[in-house]
Each structure stands twice: as C-alpha cells, then as structure tokens.
Scaffold this active site. Structure first.
Site, mmCIF file in Angstrom:
data_model
loop_
_atom_site.group_PDB
_atom_site.id
_atom_site.type_symbol
_atom_site.label_atom_id
_atom_site.label_comp_id
_atom_site.label_asym_id
_atom_site.label_seq_id
_atom_site.Cartn_x
_atom_site.Cartn_y
_atom_site.Cartn_z
ATOM 1 N N ALA A 62 21.823 -30.913 -16.315
ATOM 2 C CA ALA A 62 21.526 -31.296 -14.926
ATOM 3 C C ALA A 62 22.817 -31.721 -14.235
ATOM 4 O O ALA A 62 23.674 -32.359 -14.856
ATOM 5 C CB ALA A 62 20.528 -32.449 -14.923
ATOM 6 N N GLY A 106 20.517 -30.606 -20.340
ATOM 7 C CA GLY A 106 19.583 -29.555 -19.925
ATOM 8 C C GLY A 106 20.003 -28.171 -20.396
ATOM 9 O O GLY A 106 19.160 -27.283 -20.552
ATOM 10 N N GLU A 129 22.755 -37.374 -22.979
ATOM 11 C CA GLU A 129 21.940 -38.204 -22.076
ATOM 12 C C GLU A 129 22.025 -39.700 -22.380
ATOM 13 O O GLU A 129 22.078 -40.523 -21.467
ATOM 14 C CB GLU A 129 20.473 -37.753 -22.100
ATOM 15 C CG GLU A 129 20.174 -36.546 -21.222
ATOM 16 C CD GLU A 129 20.395 -35.225 -21.943
ATOM 17 O OE1 GLU A 129 21.090 -35.199 -22.985
ATOM 18 O OE2 GLU A 129 19.858 -34.205 -21.455
HETATM 19 N N1 CAA Z 1 27.016 -32.284 -13.563
HETATM 20 C C1 CAA Z 1 27.855 -32.095 -12.535
HETATM 21 N N2 CAA Z 1 29.108 -31.577 -12.672
HETATM 22 C C2 CAA Z 1 29.507 -31.250 -13.909
HETATM 23 C C3 CAA Z 1 28.668 -31.436 -15.041
HETATM 24 C C4 CAA Z 1 27.367 -31.965 -14.824
HETATM 25 N N3 CAA Z 1 26.476 -32.117 -15.833
HETATM 26 N N4 CAA Z 1 29.362 -31.044 -16.140
HETATM 27 C C5 CAA Z 1 30.555 -30.624 -15.709
HETATM 28 N N5 CAA Z 1 30.657 -30.739 -14.382
HETATM 29 C C6 CAA Z 1 31.791 -30.404 -13.514
HETATM 30 C C7 CAA Z 1 32.877 -31.461 -13.623
HETATM 31 O O1 CAA Z 1 32.590 -32.557 -12.786
HETATM 32 C C8 CAA Z 1 34.079 -30.666 -13.195
HETATM 33 O O2 CAA Z 1 34.092 -30.553 -11.796
HETATM 34 P P1 CAA Z 1 35.433 -30.901 -10.955
HETATM 35 O O3 CAA Z 1 36.426 -29.865 -11.415
HETATM 36 O O4 CAA Z 1 35.014 -30.726 -9.535
HETATM 37 O O5 CAA Z 1 35.823 -32.285 -11.342
HETATM 38 C C9 CAA Z 1 33.808 -29.273 -13.732
HETATM 39 O O6 CAA Z 1 32.405 -29.216 -13.982
HETATM 40 C C10 CAA Z 1 34.517 -28.999 -15.025
HETATM 41 O O7 CAA Z 1 34.189 -30.038 -15.928
HETATM 42 P P2 CAA Z 1 35.285 -30.896 -16.744
HETATM 43 O O8 CAA Z 1 36.568 -30.960 -15.959
HETATM 44 O O9 CAA Z 1 34.657 -32.185 -17.142
HETATM 45 O O10 CAA Z 1 35.498 -29.942 -17.990
HETATM 46 P P3 CAA Z 1 35.956 -30.362 -19.451
HETATM 47 O O11 CAA Z 1 36.193 -29.072 -20.160
HETATM 48 O O12 CAA Z 1 37.045 -31.366 -19.420
HETATM 49 O O13 CAA Z 1 34.671 -31.087 -20.092
HETATM 50 C C11 CAA Z 1 32.330 -31.303 -20.603
HETATM 51 C C12 CAA Z 1 33.513 -30.343 -20.340
HETATM 52 C C13 CAA Z 1 32.557 -32.014 -21.935
HETATM 53 C C14 CAA Z 1 31.099 -30.434 -20.690
HETATM 54 C C15 CAA Z 1 32.211 -32.330 -19.467
HETATM 55 O O14 CAA Z 1 32.225 -31.645 -18.226
HETATM 56 C C16 CAA Z 1 30.962 -33.156 -19.508
HETATM 57 O O15 CAA Z 1 30.861 -34.071 -20.303
HETATM 58 N N6 CAA Z 1 29.987 -32.865 -18.610
HETATM 59 C C17 CAA Z 1 28.753 -33.613 -18.504
HETATM 60 C C18 CAA Z 1 27.740 -33.102 -19.518
HETATM 61 C C19 CAA Z 1 26.490 -33.950 -19.472
HETATM 62 O O16 CAA Z 1 26.521 -35.175 -19.562
HETATM 63 N N7 CAA Z 1 25.329 -33.279 -19.370
HETATM 64 C C20 CAA Z 1 24.044 -33.936 -19.324
HETATM 65 C C21 CAA Z 1 23.569 -34.012 -17.913
HETATM 66 S S1 CAA Z 1 22.075 -34.941 -17.789
HETATM 67 C C22 CAA Z 1 20.856 -33.860 -18.207
HETATM 68 O O17 CAA Z 1 21.074 -32.667 -18.451
HETATM 69 C C23 CAA Z 1 19.489 -34.468 -18.241
HETATM 70 C C24 CAA Z 1 18.395 -33.552 -18.593
HETATM 71 O O18 CAA Z 1 17.699 -33.759 -19.556
HETATM 72 C C25 CAA Z 1 18.073 -32.433 -17.753
#
Ligand code: CAA
Length: 255
Positions: A62, A106, A129
């Site tokens: 998400a 997600g 999460e």
């Molecule tokens: N939501 C919004 N934006 C996201 C995202 C997310 N879940 N994951 C990545 N992005 C965006 C980042 O903000 C970044 O954007 P900017 O360049 O504008 O800053 C871009 O994608 C690239 O990401 P990173 O620079 O962070 O890339 P990385 O290679 O350094 O790291 C990663 C990769 C480890 C996946 C890291 O992006 C991360 O931890 N993302 C979050 C993952 C997460 O927590 N997901 C769970 C979401 S909650 C959910 O899904 C609930 C459910 O049950 C539905």
C-alpha cells in the site's frame, strides 16, 4: 497507465506500472488493477493471468502516503470501490505471480492471492507492517499461514524482516526461482502448460482447492463431487478422453 494489460493468445499479462514508487498501490493503481482483473475474469478468450511489476520491484504494498491515511478513515471503502483478488473478488482462472523484485506488505499479499509463483533471484518477500504499527490488511495474516509453516509465517508477520527468494523457495512460498532475464519466459512457459489443460477443469481444480481449504473434509468431498459432476457434462471432458484414446493432442473449447 498505472496498469498494463496485454493479451498474448490465451494469456493476459497484467503489469503494475508505477515503478517510480516501486509499484506501491495508490488509489489510481488500485482502481486500474481491479478493472484489469475484472476484464481478465470476464474475457472468455483468456484462460491464464500473469501478474508482474514494471521496473525492479514487484510491489512495495500500500502507498504509505496516499492510501494508508484513507484506510484509517474507512477500511472497507477501498475494497468496495476496487475489489481485487486479495479481498472481494474470486477468480477461478489460474493466476501466476511473476515476482520481479521486492514483494512487501500488500505486494506479498498479492503474491499470496496468486496460485503459482515464480521469483527472480533478487526478489524478497516480507511484511513490514508491524514496523508501521499495522498488520497486513489485504489477507496476509490469513493466507501466509496457509502457504508456509507457522514458524515462518510468525517470523514474517512478527519481525517485519523480509526473506530472500532462496528462502521463499525453501519454505514453499514460491514454485521456482530464476534469473531476472528468464522471468517472463518461465512465467509464459508455465502459462502455456496451463493452457494445454482443459480450462474448465483447471478452474474447478482451483475452486475446489481454495474453497475446500475452509471446509471440513466431508464438505470438501461434497464440493469436489458436485464440481466433478459438472465437469463430466462438458464437451472438453469428452474431448480429453477421446484424444487420449486416439493418441492425439486434445483441442479444448472451454465448453
Ligand atoms: N508507499 C509509498 N511510496 C513508496 C513505498 C510505499 N509502500 N515503497 C516505496 N516507495 C517509494 C519511496 O518513497 C521512493 O520514492 P521517492 O523516490 O519519491 O522518495 C521510491 O518508492 C523508491 O523507494 P526507496 O528509495 O525507498 O527504494 P529503496 O530501494 O531504497 O528501498 C524498500 C526499497 C525497502 C522497498 C523501501 O522503499 C521500503 O521499505 N518501502 C516501504 C515498504 C512497506 O513498508 N510496505 C508496506 C506498506 S503497508 C501495506 O502494504 C499494508 C497492507 O497490508 C496493504
């Protein structure tokens, strides 16, 4: 377009196309993905779906900025607006997840809602999460325990740390791990294998498997019998048996 939908013979390739945010689901991507799934489900010429992501991630789940605040206000609303295979939409046609990189939150829940899973060597799978103060809300807490042993499910759900593709293979979360360059060839080859089988039988196999998981055995056996009673009335059943006896390849017509 937040989702690409390409038909290749009897296979639909559905690509999450928001690579700048690692294919995180914002409202636009959620709506387009739901629409693509419904199109796939309703198109009789399509027998198999492959779901993959553009760029180097499958999906980071998400969108933390654009979707999670809306969930806080009304957690039901997203699936009323855009039902999908994680919640609200049952599709009995087989779905293959072609996991081209990180499948987190997600994103992993989407992988779990697919039936067959092929991953690249650099893919990773996790539920971050709990690091956000949440639990997976798209079926992850329920489907992960049906997919891997409980200690692995607990590790993923409680610690929030991802596991590698190699570990995902070892634990049975994915069917195959391949080099990045081979991912779509491997997924399409699996799709071709599915398309060689009688499509109504494959759908019934999925329905019996998925619905049977939530039933006591006796009920599951009843379900299997009623679905098989239907299959023996189909043209494809006659064709499959005739082709076998005549030592030729069957031509299935989805009838
Ligand atoms: N939501 C919004 N934006 C996201 C995202 C997310 N879940 N994951 C990545 N992005 C965006 C980042 O903000 C970044 O954007 P900017 O360049 O504008 O800053 C871009 O994608 C690239 O990401 P990173 O620079 O962070 O890339 P990385 O290679 O350094 O790291 C990663 C990769 C480890 C996946 C890291 O992006 C991360 O931890 N993302 C979050 C993952 C997460 O927590 N997901 C769970 C979401 S909650 C959910 O899904 C609930 C459910 O049950 C539905």
């Amino acid at each position: 377009m937040p989702v690409d939908f390409i038909k290749e013979d009897k296979t639909a390739v559905i690509t999450l196309n928001r690579p700048e945010a690692l294919n995180a689901f914002d409202p636009e991507l959620s709506g387009a993905f739901s629409e693509a799934l419904v199109n796939f489900m309703n198109d009789d010429s399509l027998w198999v779906g492959i779901i993959t992501g553009a760029g180097n991630a499958f999906s980071a789940g998400a969108d933390i900025a654009a979707l999670l605040p809306a969930i806080k206000k009304n957690s039901d609303e997203q699936f009323k607006k855009a039902p999908n295979i994680m919640r609200g939409l049952s599709i009995w046609k087989p779905l293959i997840a072609a996991v081209n990189g990180a499948a987190l939150g997600g994103g992993l829940e989407l992988v779990l809602a697919c039936d067959l899973r092929i991953a690249t060597e650099n893919a990773m799978f996790g539920f971050p999460e709990v690091t956000l103060g949440l639990v997976p809300g798209w079926g992850g807490t329920q489907r992960i325990t049906r997919a891997v042993p409980s200690a692995i499910a607990a590790e993923l759900l409680f610690l929030g740390r991802p596991i590698s593709a190699a570990r995902a293979l070892q634990t049975g979360l994915v069917n195959r791990v391949v080099p990045r360059s081979d991912l779509m060839t491997a997924a399409k080859s699996m799709a071709a294998g599915l398309c060689r089988c009688a499509p109504l039988a494959v759908r019934v196999a999925k329905q019996a498997m998925v619905q049977g998981l939530d039933m006591p055995l006796e009920k599951g056996l009843d379900l299997e019998k009623s679905l098989n009673d239907y299959l023996v009335t189909t043209e494809d059943f006659n064709e499959g048996c005739a082709a076998h006896l005549e030592k030729r390849k069957p031509t299935f017509k989805e009838r």
